[in-house]
Design a protein around this motif. Structure first.
Motif, short mmCIF file in Angstrom:
data_model
loop_
_atom_site.label_atom_id
_atom_site.label_comp_id
_atom_site.label_asym_id
_atom_site.label_seq_id
_atom_site.Cartn_x
_atom_site.Cartn_y
_atom_site.Cartn_z
N LYS A 1 -8.86 -1.13 -1.29
CA LYS A 1 -9.14 -0.08 -2.27
C LYS A 1 -8.26 -0.20 -3.51
O LYS A 1 -8.67 0.15 -4.61
CB LYS A 1 -8.89 1.30 -1.65
CG LYS A 1 -10.04 1.78 -0.79
CD LYS A 1 -9.85 3.26 -0.47
CE LYS A 1 -10.66 3.62 0.76
NZ LYS A 1 -9.89 4.30 1.79
N ASP A 2 -7.04 -0.67 -3.29
CA ASP A 2 -6.05 -0.62 -4.38
C ASP A 2 -5.67 -1.98 -4.93
O ASP A 2 -4.61 -2.12 -5.54
CB ASP A 2 -4.79 0.11 -3.89
CG ASP A 2 -5.02 1.60 -3.80
OD1 ASP A 2 -5.77 2.12 -4.64
OD2 ASP A 2 -4.45 2.23 -2.90
N TYR B 1 2.23 4.09 7.20
CA TYR B 1 1.47 2.84 7.29
C TYR B 1 2.04 1.91 8.37
O TYR B 1 1.31 1.23 9.07
CB TYR B 1 1.43 2.12 5.94
CG TYR B 1 0.40 2.70 5.00
CD1 TYR B 1 -0.97 2.61 5.28
CD2 TYR B 1 0.77 3.30 3.81
CE1 TYR B 1 -1.92 3.12 4.42
CE2 TYR B 1 -0.18 3.82 2.93
CZ TYR B 1 -1.52 3.73 3.24
OH TYR B 1 -2.45 4.25 2.39
N ALA C 1 -6.81 0.13 3.15
CA ALA C 1 -6.11 0.73 2.00
C ALA C 1 -5.87 -0.33 0.92
O ALA C 1 -6.02 -0.08 -0.27
CB ALA C 1 -4.78 1.33 2.47
N VAL D 1 0.83 -1.21 0.00
CA VAL D 1 0.00 0.00 0.00
C VAL D 1 0.87 1.26 0.00
O VAL D 1 0.50 2.28 -0.59
CB VAL D 1 -1.03 0.03 1.17
CG1 VAL D 1 -2.10 -1.02 0.96
CG2 VAL D 1 -0.38 -0.12 2.52
N GLY E 1 0.71 4.08 -2.82
CA GLY E 1 0.47 5.46 -2.38
C GLY E 1 1.53 6.41 -2.92
O GLY E 1 1.22 7.51 -3.39
#
Ligand code: BT5
Length: 343
Positions: A282-283, A264, A279, A169, A173
């Motif tokens: 979502k990705d 994170y 997170a 993540v 990001g």
């Protein structure tokens, strides 16, 4: 292992002083005589340091009777340059850099044994023996970001796979924030853009039964890479520069990555996997899809239904049975990457 620049020395070296001198008047030539006077060294010492800077990739013009002028600085991931504008508390505050090593994970593990603190970072411009999972080769020519971090979390060893998700993540990001691209995660450790793998993550651990000694997470990001140089990986690999149409600022990306990783990781330490999974969900482009998972010569088919709190993948097969996997190779809907380029 060849470590050409090693840990950044905090004391300003003569070489750095010369660099600062030349950078202060980028339009003008500065004479060797003046530099030697101000720094109290001989002209030949000035020349020797300029030669070293050239070896590091600085293009320095020299004209007889006029002196030296910097034409361009190298695009290397030098610690002193990364530290400028780095907003982390711990991660990357101890930063090691080399031109070429076998594997930054090997380097980080060796240094972890020697006691480097949590958050120490190892970067190389090139890896001669970059590794993926199960000792598969990881192609690591110049232009990528080949980086490893040492972590010393006070957690049970079975929770360690969750840290691969923390890294995933964070990579997504950072790529989003720095480039505006929209990468997605394929469970457990691949980052894709469209049908191409732009990053792989390798987590290694030294632990006792109920205690982690250290964890090393290696991240390989194809930043500015000519894909055709990646050998067997070329047909399925992608580079950020290829999607952007221009090179990405690698130093900004490293800073962004360290910042997201720290953020994170601190959340993971405080609140466990919940914020990470949120997170991650979502990705990712794995959940809710029909997948084939290969593990130890066996193949399992079904729908990737959920991710467990430890970062395992819950697979529901055609007969409705479920099973959790903690490792394996995933093909999503018969495709290596993101089907039709969409989530
Ligand atoms: C991975 O393994 O994806 C983990 C890669 C981790 C690399 C980093 S770089 C810094 C640190 N130091 C190391 O030595 N390693 C870490 P895996 O899921 O097993 O994928 C390996 C497969 O990816 C290979 O078998 C190739 O098919 C493909 N591959 C190799 N090099 C690649 C590249 N540069 N880009 C995209 N795919 C690649």
């Amino acid at each position: 292992m060849k470590n050409t620049s090693g840990r950044e020395n905090t004391e300003v070296t003569v070489k750095q002083k010369i660099l600062a001198f030349l950078s202060a008047s980028p339009e003008e030539y500065v004479s060797g005589g003046r530099i030697s006077q101000v720094l109290g060294i001989t002209r030949s010492a000035v020349w020797k340091h300029v030669e070293h800077l050239r070896e590091e990739g600085y293009i320095i013009d020299s004209v007889p009777r006029k002196g030296y002028k910097i034409v361009s600085a190298p695009d290397f991931l030098y610690p002193r340059e990364i530290l400028k504008g780095l907003d982390t508390e711990v991660f990357g505050r101890e930063l090691y850099h080399a031109q070429k090593v076998d594997s930054t994970n090997n380097w980080a593990k060796k240094m972890a044994e020697e006691g480097v603190p949590e958050g120490a970072i190892f970067l190389a411009e090139e890896q001669a023996g970059g590794r993926g999972r199960m000792d598969r080769p990881w192609e690591s020519p110049p232009g990528g970001i080949w980086m490893s971090i040492v972590l010393r979390p006070d957690i049970q060893p079975y929770l360690a796979p969750g840290l691969t998700l923390v890294a995933a993540v964070a990579v997504v990001g950072a790529i989003k924030a720095v480039t505006g691209l929209g990468p997605l995660i394929k469970w457990p450790n691949d980052i894709f853009i469209e049908d191409r793998k732009v990053c792989g993550i390798l987590t290694e651990m030294k632990a006792e039964m109920d205690r982690v000694n250290y964890i090393v997470i290696g991240m390989g990001i194809n930043a500015n890479i000519d894909i055709s140089t990646l050998g067997n990986a070329a047909p399925t690999a992608g580079s950020l520069s290829m999607f952007l149409g221009s090179p990405v600022d690698r130093k900004r990306l490293v800073r962004g990555l360290l910042s997201q990783l720290e953020d994170y990781y601190f959340r993971f330490r405080k609140d466990g996997m919940a914020p990470i999974l949120e997170a991650w969900r979502k990705d990712n482009f794995t959940l809710g899809r029909y997948i084939i998972l290969k593990q130890g010569g066996e193949e399992f088919k079904g729908v990737a239904e959920d991710i467990t709190p430890e970062g395992g993948l819950l697979l529901r097969d055609e007969r409705g049975g479920t099973r959790v996997f903690y490792s394996g190779e995933v093909t999503v809907g018969g495709h290596y990457g993101i089907r039709n380029g969409k989530k």
